[in-house]
Motif scaffolding. Structure first.
Motif, PDB file in Angstrom:
ATOM      1  N   PHE A   1       7.499  -9.354  -4.782  1.00 43.98           N
ATOM      2  CA  PHE A   1       6.825  -9.427  -3.477  1.00 43.98           C
ATOM      3  C   PHE A   1       5.315  -9.453  -3.688  1.00 43.98           C
ATOM      4  O   PHE A   1       4.813  -9.034  -4.721  1.00 43.98           O
ATOM      5  CB  PHE A   1       7.208  -8.230  -2.589  1.00 43.98           C
ATOM      6  N   ARG A   2       4.634  -9.988  -2.706  1.00 40.27           N
ATOM      7  CA  ARG A   2       3.174 -10.033  -2.769  1.00 40.27           C
ATOM      8  C   ARG A   2       2.612  -8.890  -1.925  1.00 40.27           C
ATOM      9  O   ARG A   2       3.139  -8.574  -0.866  1.00 40.27           O
ATOM     10  CB  ARG A   2       2.647 -11.377  -2.259  1.00 40.27           C
ATOM     11  N   VAL A   3       1.547  -8.290  -2.432  1.00 36.34           N
ATOM     12  CA  VAL A   3       0.870  -7.217  -1.699  1.00 36.34           C
ATOM     13  C   VAL A   3      -0.101  -7.867  -0.724  1.00 36.34           C
ATOM     14  O   VAL A   3      -0.965  -8.634  -1.149  1.00 36.34           O
ATOM     15  CB  VAL A   3       0.103  -6.292  -2.681  1.00 36.34           C
ATOM     16  N   PRO A   4       0.038  -7.624   0.574  1.00 36.28           N
ATOM     17  CA  PRO A   4      -0.857  -8.295   1.522  1.00 36.28           C
ATOM     18  C   PRO A   4      -2.269  -7.718   1.458  1.00 36.28           C
ATOM     19  O   PRO A   4      -2.501  -6.657   0.870  1.00 36.28           O
ATOM     20  CB  PRO A   4      -0.214  -7.989   2.884  1.00 36.28           C
ATOM     21  N   MET A   5      -3.213  -8.434   2.064  1.00 36.98           N
ATOM     22  CA  MET A   5      -4.607  -8.003   1.997  1.00 36.98           C
ATOM     23  C   MET A   5      -4.857  -6.765   2.863  1.00 36.98           C
ATOM     24  O   MET A   5      -5.844  -6.072   2.671  1.00 36.98           O
ATOM     25  CB  MET A   5      -5.549  -9.147   2.426  1.00 36.98           C
ATOM     26  N   ASN A   6      -3.981  -6.494   3.827  1.00 36.74           N
ATOM     27  CA  ASN A   6      -4.194  -5.295   4.640  1.00 36.74           C
ATOM     28  C   ASN A   6      -3.360  -4.108   4.153  1.00 36.74           C
ATOM     29  O   ASN A   6      -3.050  -3.201   4.904  1.00 36.74           O
ATOM     30  CB  ASN A   6      -3.947  -5.579   6.131  1.00 36.74           C
ATOM     31  N   GLN A   7      -2.989  -4.148   2.890  1.00 32.16           N
ATOM     32  CA  GLN A   7      -2.430  -2.966   2.246  1.00 32.16           C
ATOM     33  C   GLN A   7      -3.558  -1.954   2.014  1.00 32.16           C
ATOM     34  O   GLN A   7      -4.629  -2.334   1.550  1.00 32.16           O
ATOM     35  CB  GLN A   7      -1.813  -3.357   0.900  1.00 32.16           C
TER      36      GLN A   7
ATOM     37  N   CYS B   1      -1.696 -13.213   3.694  1.00 32.45           N
ATOM     38  CA  CYS B   1      -0.521 -13.287   2.826  1.00 32.45           C
ATOM     39  C   CYS B   1       0.388 -14.339   3.427  1.00 32.45           C
ATOM     40  O   CYS B   1       1.036 -14.107   4.444  1.00 32.45           O
ATOM     41  CB  CYS B   1       0.168 -11.921   2.786  1.00 32.45           C
ATOM     42  N   LYS B   2       0.395 -15.523   2.830  1.00 32.94           N
ATOM     43  CA  LYS B   2       1.032 -16.648   3.503  1.00 32.94           C
ATOM     44  C   LYS B   2       2.253 -17.206   2.771  1.00 32.94           C
ATOM     45  O   LYS B   2       3.093 -17.830   3.375  1.00 32.94           O
ATOM     46  CB  LYS B   2       0.018 -17.798   3.671  1.00 32.94           C
TER      47      LYS B   2
ATOM     48  N   ALA C   1       5.779 -17.608   0.325  1.00 28.18           N
ATOM     49  CA  ALA C   1       7.139 -17.094   0.491  1.00 28.18           C
ATOM     50  C   ALA C   1       7.302 -15.719  -0.137  1.00 28.18           C
ATOM     51  O   ALA C   1       8.227 -14.981   0.192  1.00 28.18           O
ATOM     52  CB  ALA C   1       8.131 -18.062  -0.145  1.00 28.18           C
ATOM     53  N   LYS C   2       6.397 -15.372  -1.060  1.00 29.77           N
ATOM     54  CA  LYS C   2       6.508 -14.082  -1.732  1.00 29.77           C
ATOM     55  C   LYS C   2       6.023 -12.928  -0.861  1.00 29.77           C
ATOM     56  O   LYS C   2       6.069 -11.774  -1.286  1.00 29.77           O
ATOM     57  CB  LYS C   2       5.710 -14.102  -3.038  1.00 29.77           C
ATOM     58  N   CYS C   3       5.489 -13.256   0.329  1.00 30.84           N
ATOM     59  CA  CYS C   3       5.111 -12.184   1.248  1.00 30.84           C
ATOM     60  C   CYS C   3       6.346 -11.648   1.957  1.00 30.84           C
ATOM     61  O   CYS C   3       6.435 -10.469   2.263  1.00 30.84           O
ATOM     62  CB  CYS C   3       4.113 -12.684   2.283  1.00 30.84           C
ATOM     63  N   GLY C   4       7.281 -12.537   2.234  1.00 34.22           N
ATOM     64  CA  GLY C   4       8.472 -12.114   2.946  1.00 34.22           C
ATOM     65  C   GLY C   4       8.141 -11.796   4.391  1.00 34.22           C
ATOM     66  O   GLY C   4       6.975 -11.753   4.789  1.00 34.22           O
ATOM     67  N   PRO C   5       9.177 -11.557   5.194  1.00 36.78           N
ATOM     68  CA  PRO C   5       8.928 -11.269   6.602  1.00 36.78           C
ATOM     69  C   PRO C   5       8.347  -9.868   6.799  1.00 36.78           C
ATOM     70  O   PRO C   5       8.772  -8.925   6.130  1.00 36.78           O
ATOM     71  CB  PRO C   5      10.322 -11.368   7.232  1.00 36.78           C
TER      72      PRO C   5
END
Ligand SMILES: [Cu+2]
Length: 696
Positions: free
Chosen positions: A216-222, A629-630, A632-636
């Motif tokens: 998974f990708r860590v979003p920028m608002n983590q 975070c755009k 597919a690795k961001c997930g829903p």
């Protein structure tokens, strides 16, 4: 900590002074810390002596934006240090343990001698935007008896070989001790698993012999800060965490906030993980360790942490404990008053304090519940000396909880009860003039608030979400009976329907009481909700409320027991921050005690049998989508996750609910359950086999 590696970061432009400082720090670390790397093949987890230097856990960093690691879970015989009246003895215990087995981090080579089972697990370090690729391989033994399977209640003691085995016959029995998964505690990432992403999916089950690629990708608002990971497979969470399966998961702030401060001043960091290691759990009281044991610090008993005179360090403390008798931990420096190191709280639960809160709490008592993290800036005094960092369990209660136990566990649990109000020396701090370290003024103000707060709270610099006048009501309830056929039961429900327990196929919808029943309050993506989280504990337990995926701000605390509440100092701190309009963000908050009579007993309402004046916290949270975070690795950002009591035995006994965040207009969906088949993460790789329901 390998500070020298920080210098390679493109965003870091050290001055010559800083470089010299880093070099001397590194030399000091190598000379003094007894690091694993220096010991080569003897790197297997080994008992450190009483006087050993504090050793940080192994660190694994992301490389070019990808954290790549393979974690094995095995049963291993590991040395565990115990102290009896000041003497250290080492026992070898069979424990489920993480092994770092491979990584692309160049700090390790293939088949590195440090790749051995150990507790705590490695510390992972990532940045917002990074891709996390952790391959978890469950190499625990497959079931050899029905009692090891994931749909049969466990038999205890499972493996210690002492006494007659006892079957757990109580509600939501412990089950499937060798089935596992990972919860990324504090991470704002997808709770879902799809064909392209496996996120913080705690309903997933990884059977012995199976493996899963968490991807998974860590979003920028983590929120950048100190987070952690541990197993979360319902039925075996408590035993696996008690075995030591836990580690830190640190999100670095690339350009601002606290990390910029620590980088600019080249502060040495320490990760400090507290664990109480055991092989078995109390059955009746749901998670008390059966053996009295002082908490270990990074697997060590009373290590020594060295500081240079006047040196400033950053400590990241993680409470990785599972048990009831470590439900409250308070830390106190004990030395000559005024001569001890100065301590400034800078973050809790991985969310940096707003500037208004820095240094505002001058209380020397620092409290944490199970699952909490605490970041401190510690400033050594200018003179040489030795200081003591102590922990006290169950502070304030001043009396022992009556805990009837099963016959075989009586002796051990009596010991655990005696330990419940004991003060332990955790580690020493030696201020040593022979050492060198960075020093600077205490941070009155840290420039650039972490991006999490700036991004999440539009009303900067007020930094608080608008609380709602119509909060949902969530109720934690336990029962008074402590007998063998009728043990204490643990519930998590709503105002009108408090006696609900975890059901892995039903979504719990928050609600508030209305004139005609309860008004459901579905959790809608990008909306804000306030909750009143109420403690109906007739046993006066400060059940720690934890919610996954999104942290919350604490708006107010109703603590009717006042100074008799074990968490009184923490509540004072939370209230003061809220009054400064800079509420503190948490993801675990211990719930306040109900009103108590003069003898310390809970005052009950004679009609309901429940606390007459329960404690509660008022929290506000936002169900954020992922920013920046755009792919597919961001997930829903929607999906199923859980809230629960972080006394993990209580969670296993049912004090947990499945929640779901949905898009506006989207209907709730049925969770697939924690034994149900899940989509394959990696073609050709085994995943959890479908299991029959584990209801008994
Ligand atoms: Cu609890």
């Amino acid at each position: 900590m390998p500070h020298a590696r920080v210098a390679g970061r493109p965003s870091f432009r050290p001055l010559l002074r800083d470089l010299l400082c880093i070099a001397s720090l590194s030399a000091a670390i190598i000379a003094g810390a007894g690091g694993y790397s220096a010991r080569g093949a003897a790197a297997a987890q080994r008992p450190a002596s009483y006087q050993d230097s504090l050793v940080d856990p192994l660190v694994v960093r992301s490389v070019n934006g990808v954290l790549n690691a393979t974690l094995d879970v095995t049963m291993a015989d590991l040395p565990v240090m115990r102290r009896d009246s000041g003497k250290v003895r080492t026992e070898t215990l069979p424990l489920r343990a993480y092994t770092l087995a491979a990584t692309t981090d160049p700090a390790y080579r293939p088949n590195d001698p440090r790749f051995t089972p150990r507790f705590p697990g490695p510390t992972f370090r990532v940045r917002p935007g990074d891709l996390v690729q952790i391959w978890l391989r469950n190499k625990l033994p497959p079931p050899t008896s029905p009692s090891d399977s994931n749909h049969v209640c466990m038999t205890y003691p499972a493996s210690s070989g002492s006494g007659t085995a006892q079957r757990d016959t109580f509600q939501d029995c412990f089950h499937g001790p060798n089935y596992t998964n990972i919860h990324y505690h504090g991470m704002h990432v997808t709770p879902d698993s799809t064909s392209t992403v496996v996120g913080d999916d705690v309903l997933m089950v990884i059977a012995p012999g199976d493996s899963v690629l968490y991807s998974f990708r860590v979003p920028m608002n983590q929120s950048p800060g100190t987070h952690w990971y541990h197993p979360h497979k319902h039925g075996s969470v408590a035993i696996q965490v008690a075995n030591g399966m836990a580690g830190a998961f640190i999100v670095e702030e690339p350009s601002g906030g606290l990390d910029r401060f620590t980088r600019r001043h080249t502060l040495r960091e320490h990760l400090i993980g507290f664990q109480q290691i055991d092989t078995t759990l109390g059955l009746l009281n749901a998670g008390n360790t059966a053996l009295p044991a002082a908490p270990l610090v990074n697997g060590q008993s009373v290590p020594t942490l060295y500081m240079a005179p006047g040196e400033m360090q950053r400590w990241r403390i993680v409470n990785e404990n599972v048990t009831r008798n470590t439900k409250t931990i308070e830390f106190t420096f004990e030395d000559r008053p005024g001569a001890e190191p100065a301590v400034v709280e800078v973050a809790r639960d991985g969310v940096q304090f707003s500037p208004a809160n820095l240094g505002a709490d001058t209380d020397t008592v620092l409290q944490m519940a199970a699952g909490n993290r605490l970041d401190l800036i510690v400033h050594a005094p200018p003179t040489a000396g030795t200081h003591h960092f102590r922990v006290r369990h169950n502070p304030g209660s001043g009396r022992r909880t009556r805990e009837p136990v099963l016959p075989r566990q009586t002796r051990a649990l009596r010991g655990a009860q005696q330990a419940a109000n004991t003060t332990y020396l955790l580690f020493r701090v030696v201020v040593d003039p022979a050492r060198k370290g960075s020093s600077t003024g205490l941070p009155a103000r840290i420039p650039n608030l972490a991006s999490f707060l700036a991004a999440n709270v539009p009303a900067y610099p007020r930094r608080n979400l608008p609380p709602s006048r119509n909060p949902a009501v969530v109720v934690f309830t336990d029962t008074a009976s402590h007998t063998v056929p009728h043990p204490t039961q643990f519930f998590l429900g709503s105002a009108r329907n408090a006696f609900q327990r975890f059901n892995d196929t039903v979504v719990f919808v928050p609600s508030r009481p209305g004139p005609r029943g309860e008004i459901p309050m579905p959790m809608i993506l990008d909306s804000t909700q306030s909750w009143r989280v109420v403690n109906h504990s007739v046993n006066n337990i400060n059940h720690p409320f934890h919610i996954h995926i999104n942290p919350f701000q604490v708006d107010s605390v109703h603590a009717p027991a006042g100074a008799k509440d074990p968490f009184y100092p923490l509540y004072q701190e939370l209230r003061a921050a809220s009054r400064r309009r800079s509420p503190i963000w948490l993801d675990v908050v211990p719930l306040p005690s109900p009103a108590l009579d003069d003898s310390g007993k809970v005052i009950l309402n004679p009609r309901t049998g429940l606390p007459a004046n329960p404690g509660y916290v008022f929290i506000t949270q936002r169900y954020d989508s992922f920013t920046g975070c755009k792919d597919a690795k961001c997930g829903p950002p929607t999906g199923h996750f859980v809230m629960h009591c972080h006394i993990l035995g209580h969670e296993e006994r049912g004090m947990m609910q499945v929640l779901e965040v949905v898009r506006p207009g989207q209907r709730l969906s049925k969770p697939s359950g924690h034994g149900a088949p899940r989509p394959a993460a990696r073609p050709g790789r085994g995943r959890a086999q479908p299991q029959p329901g584990h209801r008994h």
